[in-house]
Design a protein around this motif. Structure first.
Motif, PDB file in Angstrom:
ATOM      1  N   TYR A 150       0.835  -1.197   0.000  1.00 57.83           N
ATOM      2  CA  TYR A 150       0.000   0.000   0.000  1.00 57.83           C
ATOM      3  C   TYR A 150       0.878   1.258   0.000  1.00 57.83           C
ATOM      4  O   TYR A 150       0.618   2.207   0.740  1.00 57.83           O
ATOM      5  CB  TYR A 150      -0.939  -0.003   1.209  1.00 57.83           C
ATOM      6  N   LEU A 175      -1.521   4.362  -4.343  1.00 61.57           N
ATOM      7  CA  LEU A 175      -2.873   4.037  -4.799  1.00 61.57           C
ATOM      8  C   LEU A 175      -3.193   4.930  -5.997  1.00 61.57           C
ATOM      9  O   LEU A 175      -3.061   6.159  -5.909  1.00 61.57           O
ATOM     10  CB  LEU A 175      -3.902   4.252  -3.701  1.00 61.57           C
ATOM     11  N   HIS A 202      -3.578  -0.649  -6.120  1.00 62.54           N
ATOM     12  CA  HIS A 202      -2.616  -0.246  -5.075  1.00 62.54           C
ATOM     13  C   HIS A 202      -1.383  -1.125  -5.242  1.00 62.54           C
ATOM     14  O   HIS A 202      -1.468  -2.328  -5.512  1.00 62.54           O
ATOM     15  CB  HIS A 202      -3.218  -0.378  -3.663  1.00 62.54           C
ATOM     16  N   TYR A 252      -3.936   9.973  -7.785  1.00 65.97           N
ATOM     17  CA  TYR A 252      -3.027   9.076  -7.048  1.00 65.97           C
ATOM     18  C   TYR A 252      -2.759   9.689  -5.682  1.00 65.97           C
ATOM     19  O   TYR A 252      -2.793  10.915  -5.507  1.00 65.97           O
ATOM     20  CB  TYR A 252      -1.719   8.855  -7.811  1.00 65.97           C
ATOM     21  N   GLY A 291      -0.124   5.586   0.204  1.00 66.60           N
ATOM     22  CA  GLY A 291      -0.854   4.789   1.178  1.00 66.60           C
ATOM     23  C   GLY A 291      -0.177   4.734   2.532  1.00 66.60           C
ATOM     24  O   GLY A 291       0.837   5.394   2.810  1.00 66.60           O
TER      25      GLY A 291
END
Length: 288
Positions: free
Chosen positions: A32, A35, A55, A173, A176
């Motif tokens: 992550y 993303l 992701h 975008y 994460g």
């Protein structure tokens, strides 16, 4: 107060090092970091339709929308994975972020080494140098990680800036929680490194404070005698002189008696008394 601060530094450096190691380990192993979402804008009602959402991490890309929905693909560093991506710029982003992968791995190795050395130094605090070595490894780990983060961000920004602007398409975008864990571990590792180096300085200062001065071991010389300090050095003592044993004295007496037993015209000569060699101990009367 000094012992309390030393214990506090020991505890804080261990906690910061453990948290930094845990966070960077989780960040490297999860996917992550980034993303992304892209699609088209419907001109009739100004709504958006998502064509692809994913992701990605350092080792894997997982799709959550689009034709590859529900599929996770390992990031191939030598061969191209067989996946369907909407635009070429999105594929380039996934390629470029791979250049930053070695730096988090090196950072993970450094922080693990630093954590082990730091705990050994806490168990054996008399080895002061271990705190300094662990602090250097913590700092190197943080620097390696921040270099990887900078390369990761710059690679994404370069591809986003080169992306063509089309009103009917949208692209979003964001970073994460894996990326946030990596950034947080950088701060923790740098803090652990600074505290470990400061702990080394405090322990070294305490050792110097309680270490006797070298001049205390030197003999005290005075003007009253040139040899006033000779009894302080066992190496300068003269070897003890051994007196003659009783068997040596008796053998000398027997030899003298044999020599006087020969016939003489006059009276026999008096036998001289045996000479005993006594070892006298010289006592120093020096006031020094």
């Amino acid at each position: 107060m000094s012992s309390f601060s030393t214990r506090a530094l020991t505890l804080l450096s261990s906690v910061f090092g453990a948290c930094g190691l845990l966070l960077v380990g989780v960040a490297v192993s999860t996917d992550y970091w980034l993303l992304m979402e892209e699609g088209i804008v419907l001109q009739q009602n100004q709504t958006t339709e998502v064509k692809m959402a994913l992701h990605s991490g350092l080792w894997r890309v997982c799709f959550v929308a689009g034709p590859e929905k529900g599929r996770c693909v390992a990031s191939e560093y030598f061969t191209e994975p067989e996946i369907e991506i909407t635009t070429e710029n999105t594929a380039n982003i996934l390629k470029m972020v791979r250049t930053a992968t070695p730096f988090p791995m090196v950072s993970l190795l450094f922080v693990f080494t630093a954590f082990v050395i730091s705990n050994i130094g806490h168990i054996r605090p008399q080895r002061t140098i271990l705190a300094f070595v662990s602090g250097i490894f913590f700092i190197l780990s943080g620097l390696s990680l921040v270099v990887g983060l900078v390369l990761y961000i710059s690679s994404i920004n370069d591809e986003v800036m080169n992306r063509p602007r089309e009103p009917e398409q949208f692209f979003h975008y964001h970073y994460g929680w894996s990326f946030a864990f990596a950034a947080s571990s950088f701060l923790l590792k740098e803090g652990a490194g600074v505290m470990s180096v400061y702990l080394f300085m405090k322990r070294y200062a305490e050792e110097e404070l309680y270490r006797p001065h070298p001049t205390l071991y030197r003999p005290r010389m005075s003007d009253c005698s040139d040899y006033s300090g000779q009894f302080l050095h066992p190496d300068s003592w003269a070897p003890p002189q051994r007196g003659r044993s009783a068997s040596d004295v008796s053998s000398d007496i027997s030899i003298q008696l044999n020599q006087t037993s020969l016939p003489m015209a006059g009276p026999p000569a008096a036998v001289p008394p045996p000479r005993y060699h006594h070892t006298h101990m010289r006592m120093s009367a020096s006031p020094c």
